[in-house]
Design a protein around this motif. Structure first.
Motif, PDB file in Angstrom:
ATOM      1  N   GLU A 185      35.498 -47.450   3.250  1.00 32.62           N
ATOM      2  CA  GLU A 185      36.688 -48.420   3.858  1.00 32.62           C
ATOM      3  C   GLU A 185      37.731 -47.478   4.686  1.00 32.62           C
ATOM      4  OE1 GLU A 185      36.981 -51.195  -0.325  1.00 32.62           O
ATOM      5  OE2 GLU A 185      38.427 -49.496  -0.072  1.00 32.62           O
ATOM      6  N   TRP A 186      37.780 -47.848   5.756  1.00 33.08           N
ATOM      7  CA  TRP A 186      38.555 -47.079   6.814  1.00 33.08           C
ATOM      8  C   TRP A 186      39.958 -46.884   6.402  1.00 33.08           C
ATOM      9  CZ3 TRP A 186      42.295 -49.309   9.416  1.00 33.08           C
ATOM     10  CH2 TRP A 186      42.311 -50.707   9.531  1.00 33.08           C
ATOM     11  N   TRP A 187      40.443 -48.121   5.736  1.00 34.01           N
ATOM     12  CA  TRP A 187      41.717 -48.165   5.546  1.00 34.01           C
ATOM     13  C   TRP A 187      42.231 -47.680   4.091  1.00 34.01           C
ATOM     14  CZ3 TRP A 187      38.003 -52.053   5.621  1.00 34.01           C
ATOM     15  CH2 TRP A 187      37.678 -52.598   4.342  1.00 34.01           C
ATOM     16  N   HIS A 188      41.318 -47.061   3.227  1.00 34.83           N
ATOM     17  CA  HIS A 188      41.766 -46.888   2.049  1.00 34.83           C
ATOM     18  C   HIS A 188      41.906 -45.264   1.955  1.00 34.83           C
ATOM     19  CE1 HIS A 188      41.439 -46.927  -2.644  1.00 34.83           C
ATOM     20  NE2 HIS A 188      40.996 -45.741  -2.391  1.00 34.83           N
ATOM     21  N   TRP A 189      42.899 -44.742   1.563  1.00 37.34           N
ATOM     22  CA  TRP A 189      43.389 -43.313   1.365  1.00 37.34           C
ATOM     23  C   TRP A 189      43.926 -43.212   0.074  1.00 37.34           C
ATOM     24  CZ3 TRP A 189      41.500 -39.935   5.401  1.00 37.34           C
ATOM     25  CH2 TRP A 189      41.114 -40.690   6.346  1.00 37.34           C
ATOM     26  N   SER A 190      43.801 -41.675  -0.633  1.00 31.79           N
ATOM     27  CA  SER A 190      44.182 -41.806  -1.980  1.00 31.79           C
ATOM     28  C   SER A 190      44.680 -40.301  -2.086  1.00 31.79           C
ATOM     29  CB  SER A 190      43.339 -42.183  -2.978  1.00 31.79           C
ATOM     30  OG  SER A 190      42.341 -41.124  -2.872  1.00 31.79           O
ATOM     31  N   TYR A 191      45.730 -39.763  -2.993  1.00 32.20           N
ATOM     32  CA  TYR A 191      46.076 -38.611  -3.322  1.00 32.20           C
ATOM     33  C   TYR A 191      46.245 -38.539  -4.999  1.00 32.20           C
ATOM     34  CZ  TYR A 191      48.796 -34.296  -4.108  1.00 32.20           C
ATOM     35  OH  TYR A 191      49.071 -33.420  -4.660  1.00 32.20           O
ATOM     36  N   GLY A 192      45.808 -37.514  -5.490  1.00 30.54           N
ATOM     37  CA  GLY A 192      46.135 -37.306  -6.809  1.00 30.54           C
ATOM     38  C   GLY A 192      45.304 -38.078  -8.070  1.00 30.54           C
ATOM     39  N   ASP A 193      44.424 -38.978  -7.610  1.00 28.51           N
ATOM     40  CA  ASP A 193      43.537 -39.746  -8.562  1.00 28.51           C
ATOM     41  C   ASP A 193      42.107 -38.857  -8.803  1.00 28.51           C
ATOM     42  OD1 ASP A 193      41.304 -41.407  -6.678  1.00 28.51           O
ATOM     43  OD2 ASP A 193      43.015 -40.328  -5.734  1.00 28.51           O
ATOM     44  N   ARG A 194      41.437 -39.356  -9.717  1.00 31.08           N
ATOM     45  CA  ARG A 194      40.083 -38.783  -9.845  1.00 31.08           C
ATOM     46  C   ARG A 194      39.194 -38.657  -8.853  1.00 31.08           C
ATOM     47  NH1 ARG A 194      39.743 -42.049 -15.604  1.00 31.08           N
ATOM     48  NH2 ARG A 194      39.512 -40.199 -17.118  1.00 31.08           N
ATOM     49  N   TYR A 195      38.888 -39.726  -7.826  1.00 25.78           N
ATOM     50  CA  TYR A 195      38.061 -39.714  -6.875  1.00 25.78           C
ATOM     51  C   TYR A 195      38.640 -38.446  -5.944  1.00 25.78           C
ATOM     52  CZ  TYR A 195      35.171 -40.946  -2.812  1.00 25.78           C
ATOM     53  OH  TYR A 195      34.320 -41.084  -2.106  1.00 25.78           O
ATOM     54  N   TRP A 196      39.928 -38.462  -5.455  1.00 26.56           N
ATOM     55  CA  TRP A 196      40.368 -37.399  -4.745  1.00 26.56           C
ATOM     56  C   TRP A 196      40.437 -35.932  -5.267  1.00 26.56           C
ATOM     57  CZ3 TRP A 196      44.004 -33.722  -6.871  1.00 26.56           C
ATOM     58  CH2 TRP A 196      44.866 -32.728  -6.119  1.00 26.56           C
ATOM     59  N   ALA A 197      40.284 -35.884  -6.874  1.00 29.17           N
ATOM     60  CA  ALA A 197      40.202 -34.767  -7.301  1.00 29.17           C
ATOM     61  C   ALA A 197      38.692 -34.193  -7.029  1.00 29.17           C
ATOM     62  CB  ALA A 197      40.407 -34.484  -8.906  1.00 29.17           C
TER      63      ALA A 197
END
Length: 210
Positions: A185-197
């Motif tokens: 998903e080009w629009w989905h960005w995250s910080y601090g969650d499990r996937y980010w880790a």
């Protein structure tokens, strides 16, 4: 490509830091789109640390280009509803194996127990011009809902030069502020969650479900 259904995501420990959810609209430089508005206004909130990073990202964009957030936090109830709905869609297409259903569904909707949006860690967003008009990204935010799965991955093939340029700009802007992309998903960005880790190699996630 690591999907959110990968067992390694769920294995990441969460050391909840306790940051509150804050209003995205409190940052004038970031626009908030109402298309995913919910009755409680949850969609317009994100963790304080993630919003500060988003503020920083917005400040690095070229003149005349801005960020438009479509959705931030999402309740666990809503996440579960969306996951079940997408599984039903896949089931109607002929996929019946439970493992395959979960794997395929997680390409576009996270299993609720690891969902970055439920942790207030994720942002669905795009770029806009000075008039607030969305730039050409080669496909719509949440394009999978209309059956346009092909254009959804960040590195989707067949994009125009303009769309590729804009996606690259978004990627540089968000990754430069510490966010990670969910590659389907080009629009989905995250910080601090499990996937980010998991992707960054952090010892734990800072944000759990809220």
């Amino acid at each position: 490509m690591i999907l959110l259904s990968d067992p390694r995501v769920a294995e990441v420990p969460v050391h909840e830091c306790g940051e509150p959810l804050v209003e995205i609209s409190s940052v004038p430089a970031i626009a908030l789109d109402p298309r995913e508005r919910d009755a409680a206004g949850t969609y317009g909130r994100v963790r304080a640390g993630a919003l500060e990073r988003l503020r920083s990202a917005a400040g690095t964009l070229p003149d005349g280009v801005g960020l438009l957030v479509v959705e931030g936090h999402r309740s666990s109830t809503e996440q579960a509803r969306r996951f079940a709905r997408y599984e039903d869609r896949l089931r109607r297409s002929g996929i019946t194996d439970p493992v395959e259903l979960r794997h395929r569904a997680s390409a576009f909707v996270s299993p609720v127990e690891v969902a970055p949006h439920c942790a207030g860690a994720a942002l669905d967003l795009t770029l806009v011009d000075a008039e607030g008009v969305e730039l050409d990204m080669g496909g719509a935010v949440n394009g999978h809902r209309s059956g346009d799965e092909r254009s959804c991955p960040l590195d989707a093939p067949g994009l125009s030069a303009r769309a590729r340029h804009n996606r690259d700009l978004l990627a540089r802007t968000m990754s430069g502020a510490g966010f990670v992309n969910y590659p389907t998903e080009w629009w989905h960005w995250s910080y601090g969650d499990r996937y980010w880790a998991l992707i960054t190699g952090a010892a734990c996630a800072d944000y759990g479900p809220v």
